[in-house]
Design a protein around this motif. Structure first.
Motif, PDB file in Angstrom:
ATOM      1  N   GLY A  29       0.644  -1.251   0.045  1.00 26.73           N
ATOM      2  CA  GLY A  29      -0.017   0.200  -0.045  1.00 26.73           C
ATOM      3  C   GLY A  29       0.858   1.286  -0.075  1.00 26.73           C
ATOM      4  O   GLY A  29       0.291   2.518   0.103  1.00 26.73           O
ATOM      5  N   ASP A 105     -12.031   2.249  -2.904  1.00 28.44           N
ATOM      6  CA  ASP A 105     -10.521   2.134  -2.439  1.00 28.44           C
ATOM      7  C   ASP A 105     -10.411   0.696  -1.874  1.00 28.44           C
ATOM      8  O   ASP A 105     -10.226   0.158  -0.622  1.00 28.44           O
ATOM      9  CB  ASP A 105     -10.379   3.268  -1.150  1.00 28.44           C
ATOM     10  CG  ASP A 105      -8.988   3.261  -0.449  1.00 28.44           C
ATOM     11  OD1 ASP A 105      -8.231   2.791  -1.427  1.00 28.44           O
ATOM     12  OD2 ASP A 105      -8.765   3.730   0.257  1.00 28.44           O
ATOM     13  N   GLU A 108      -6.968  -0.200   0.235  1.00 28.34           N
ATOM     14  CA  GLU A 108      -6.868   0.111   1.597  1.00 28.34           C
ATOM     15  C   GLU A 108      -7.711  -1.061   2.354  1.00 28.34           C
ATOM     16  O   GLU A 108      -7.166  -1.600   3.438  1.00 28.34           O
ATOM     17  CB  GLU A 108      -7.422   1.446   2.284  1.00 28.34           C
ATOM     18  CG  GLU A 108      -6.671   2.398   1.843  1.00 28.34           C
ATOM     19  CD  GLU A 108      -5.397   2.602   2.429  1.00 28.34           C
ATOM     20  OE1 GLU A 108      -5.234   2.035   3.726  1.00 28.34           O
ATOM     21  OE2 GLU A 108      -4.258   2.697   1.975  1.00 28.34           O
TER      22      GLU A 108
END
Length: 177
Positions: A29, A105, A108
């Motif tokens: 990430g 997203d 995440e």
């Protein structure tokens, strides 16, 4: 005259370097962490001469080194995982458009999974490996991979639809939304 393993290393970085960075980014990430992981994996793979190494085999070595580093790091950070819930700030009300962004997203959400779940999800759906190939890659049983995939997908699904908002009629018939 370049040694054959040196030529393979150079060709790997030139031709597959971006793909390796994207792979590491999915697992971490972070662009910076991904770059560090790729660099460390290349050093581990090519730090000592390996003869008879082909480009596909070298890439497999580097990908495995990246995955091992991520799993090792998560083991070291295990103590933090046990107490990090104590440091979370209370959630605030977000505008409606932020909810749409949150659903998009996925990265995440994957980062929020347990390390083995995240590794199984990435290997299965990003690397497009079969369950048996994921099991072999991680050195675990196919049943464990299926369980990690199931738990990971359930966690991702519940993160997208936390209330489990499914309208039902009496009698158990589902109403489509």
């Amino acid at each position: 005259m370049a040694r054959s393993w040196d030529a393979v290393a150079t060709k790997l970085v030139v031709e597959r370097g971006d793909a390796l960075s994207r792979y590491a980014y999915l697992l971490t990430g972070s662009v910076d962490d991904a770059a560090d992981l790729v660099q460390d994996a290349l050093v581990r793979t090519f730090g000592t001469p390996r003869f008879g190494l082909t480009l596909p085999r070298a890439e497999a070595y580097v990908r495995r080194a990246i995955l091992n580093a991520v799993i090792d790091r998560s083991r070291r950070d295990g103590t933090w995982r046990k107490v990090r819930h104590l440091t979370l700030a209370p959630t605030s009300v977000e505008p409606a458009d932020a909810a749409s962004d949150e659903r998009l997203d996925l990265l995440e959400r994957i980062r929020g999974l347990a390390p083995r779940q995240a590794a199984c999800i990435v290997l299965r759906y990003y690397d497009d490996l079969t369950v048996d190939q994921v099991a072999q890659s991680l050195g675990i049983s196919s049943g464990a991979v299926k369980r990690y995939l199931s738990d990971g997908l359930r966690a991702l699904s519940s993160a997208i639809d936390p209330a489990g908002e499914r309208s039902t009629r009496t009698g158990g018939d589902h109403v489509s939304r």
